[in-house]
Design a protein around this motif. Structure first.
Motif, PDB file in Angstrom:
ATOM      1  N   THR A 219       0.838  -1.203   0.000  1.00 61.22           N
ATOM      2  CA  THR A 219       0.000   0.000   0.000  1.00 61.22           C
ATOM      3  C   THR A 219       0.876   1.257   0.000  1.00 61.22           C
ATOM      4  N   ALA A 220       1.951   1.256   0.775  1.00 60.55           N
ATOM      5  CA  ALA A 220       2.835   2.432   0.844  1.00 60.55           C
ATOM      6  C   ALA A 220       3.570   2.641  -0.481  1.00 60.55           C
TER       7      ALA A 220
ATOM      8  N   LEU B 125       0.707   5.509   7.986  1.00 63.38           N
ATOM      9  CA  LEU B 125      -0.653   5.367   7.459  1.00 63.38           C
ATOM     10  C   LEU B 125      -1.561   6.333   8.204  1.00 63.38           C
TER      11      LEU B 125
ATOM     12  N   VAL C  81      -7.879   5.158   6.604  1.00 67.63           N
ATOM     13  CA  VAL C  81      -8.346   3.928   5.960  1.00 67.63           C
ATOM     14  C   VAL C  81      -9.863   4.064   5.862  1.00 67.63           C
TER      15      VAL C  81
ATOM     16  N   SER D 283     -13.462   2.869   4.070  1.00 70.31           N
ATOM     17  CA  SER D 283     -14.265   1.985   3.228  1.00 70.31           C
ATOM     18  C   SER D 283     -15.324   2.813   2.519  1.00 70.31           C
TER      19      SER D 283
ATOM     20  N   VAL E 107     -11.706   0.616  -1.013  1.00 70.97           N
ATOM     21  CA  VAL E 107     -11.083   1.009   0.247  1.00 70.97           C
ATOM     22  C   VAL E 107      -9.980   2.000  -0.102  1.00 70.97           C
TER      23      VAL E 107
ATOM     24  N   LEU F  40      -6.724   4.261   1.162  1.00 73.45           N
ATOM     25  CA  LEU F  40      -5.701   4.328   2.211  1.00 73.45           C
ATOM     26  C   LEU F  40      -4.736   5.463   1.889  1.00 73.45           C
TER      27      LEU F  40
ATOM     28  N   TYR G  82      -1.373   7.798   3.190  1.00 72.73           N
ATOM     29  CA  TYR G  82      -0.202   7.955   4.052  1.00 72.73           C
ATOM     30  C   TYR G  82       0.190   9.426   4.113  1.00 72.73           C
TER      31      TYR G  82
ATOM     32  N   ARG H  91      -0.705  15.812  17.277  1.00 68.48           N
ATOM     33  CA  ARG H  91      -0.431  14.377  17.246  1.00 68.48           C
ATOM     34  C   ARG H  91      -1.226  13.719  16.127  1.00 68.48           C
TER      35      ARG H  91
ATOM     36  N   THR I 178      -3.884   7.123  13.229  1.00 73.15           N
ATOM     37  CA  THR I 178      -4.412   6.431  12.059  1.00 73.15           C
ATOM     38  C   THR I 178      -5.924   6.381  12.221  1.00 73.15           C
TER      39      THR I 178
ATOM     40  N   ALA J  48      -9.579   5.112  10.900  1.00 75.06           N
ATOM     41  CA  ALA J  48     -10.338   4.163  10.071  1.00 75.06           C
ATOM     42  C   ALA J  48     -11.809   4.483  10.208  1.00 75.06           C
TER      43      ALA J  48
ATOM     44  N   ASP K 289     -15.860   4.829   7.716  1.00 75.98           N
ATOM     45  CA  ASP K 289     -16.584   4.459   6.499  1.00 75.98           C
ATOM     46  C   ASP K 289     -17.215   5.695   5.875  1.00 75.98           C
TER      47      ASP K 289
END
Ligand SMILES: [Zn+2]
Ligand SMILES: [Zn+2]
Lengths: 182, 182
Positions: free
Chosen positions: A85-86, A106, A109, A111, A118, A120, A122, A173, A176, A178, A180
């Motif tokens: 993915t990266a 990352l 993420v 969906s 999906v 993703l 970085y 800060r 990551t 995740a 939808d």
């Protein structure tokens, strides 16, 4: 990348497929060859990209291709077989922006079940503020938060990623995230 | 899920494909129909699963199917079209373990470029220690860290995810871990 993913013929023998339940306990109808019984699956696709940053600014690309020609986006595209993915995110950032950077963590993420994807992203620390965009990009430019063309962004995934980027930056800060997108 | 993803015939018209560069600036050879010119892409697949926990124990499933029949795994399987990564992870946990649980945060995101896959695991808080495994599972059982059958795990992605789970548990804080498996 073609978006008509409908399967009409068998990839192994070329004969027509028909929708039915496979014999292996699968509970979903699949496109199954009427001659050789090959089962065809249609799977979600990954889109990989970066949030490239230079001091307090973010790199956006003005799209030179459909869909959303003329709208602004983060560099991103379909993940390829054989890459991580990266690596895919880095490749797209080179292809679309001609940027120089170091991939970081990352960041989002997402969906997007409506389109079977999906996404993703970085974070990417730019090591130069000079860009050399490819044919898919009309213009690559750095934007401060108060300069972001929020109404001219190409995709909701880009807007949601940028919103979380600036929120995390204010919080001091980066995490990551995740979630939808309906 | 068939693993021979080779494309020999066009999904639209059934005629043979040949490998060549598309006309759209793409730099990779694709399987292109010799008659109707449909371009066929082969994309990475997502595998989604959970780390189901009950007090200080983790749920593992003994596989009743190939590959790795008889080995232990976390519940996981191929993401389906129309679902989110979390929904897919939950579905697999129901199908393979018959478990009752609440999905928590995304825990690992692992690229496995050698097989063209991305594996995503969510933590899942079990709400019962009774299981009702499906036909893909011989046995579903809870293991404390010192009981984990490390030498009998089905996949490296499972081992790497479990190692990070117990490390984070000791540290008293669970993060999201993105890394690659060569
Ligand atoms: Zn066939
Ligand atoms: Zn064709």
């Amino acid at each position: 990348m073609s978006f008509d993913r409908t399967i009409r013929h068998c990839r192994q023998c070329g004969h027509p497929v028909a929708k039915r339940l496979p014999d292996d306990g699968d509970t979903r109808e699949r496109d199954i060859c009427t001659v050789c019984s090959t089962v065809h699956y249609i799977n979600p696709l990954n889109v990989v990209g970066t949030v490239p940053w230079w001091e307090d600014r973010i790199l956006l690309c003005k799209r030179n291709i459909e869909p959303r020609l003329g709208k602004w986006t983060l560099p991103a595209g379909f993940m390829e077989l054989g890459e991580t993915t990266a690596q895919g995110a880095a490749r797209e950032t080179v292809e679309e922006a001609g940027a120089q950077f170091e991939i970081e963590d990352l960041f989002t993420v997402m969906s997007v079940p409506r389109v079977g994807q999906v996404h993703l992203y970085y974070r990417a620390r730019l090591t130069s503020d000079q860009f050399d965009p490819g044919h898919e990009t009309q213009e690559a430019r750095l934007f401060r938060e108060d300069e972001i063309p929020w109404e001219e962004l190409a995709f909701r995934t880009v807007r949601e990623t940028l919103q979380r980027y600036f929120a995390d930056q204010r919080a001091g800060r980066f995490g990551t995230h995740a979630f939808d997108i309906e």
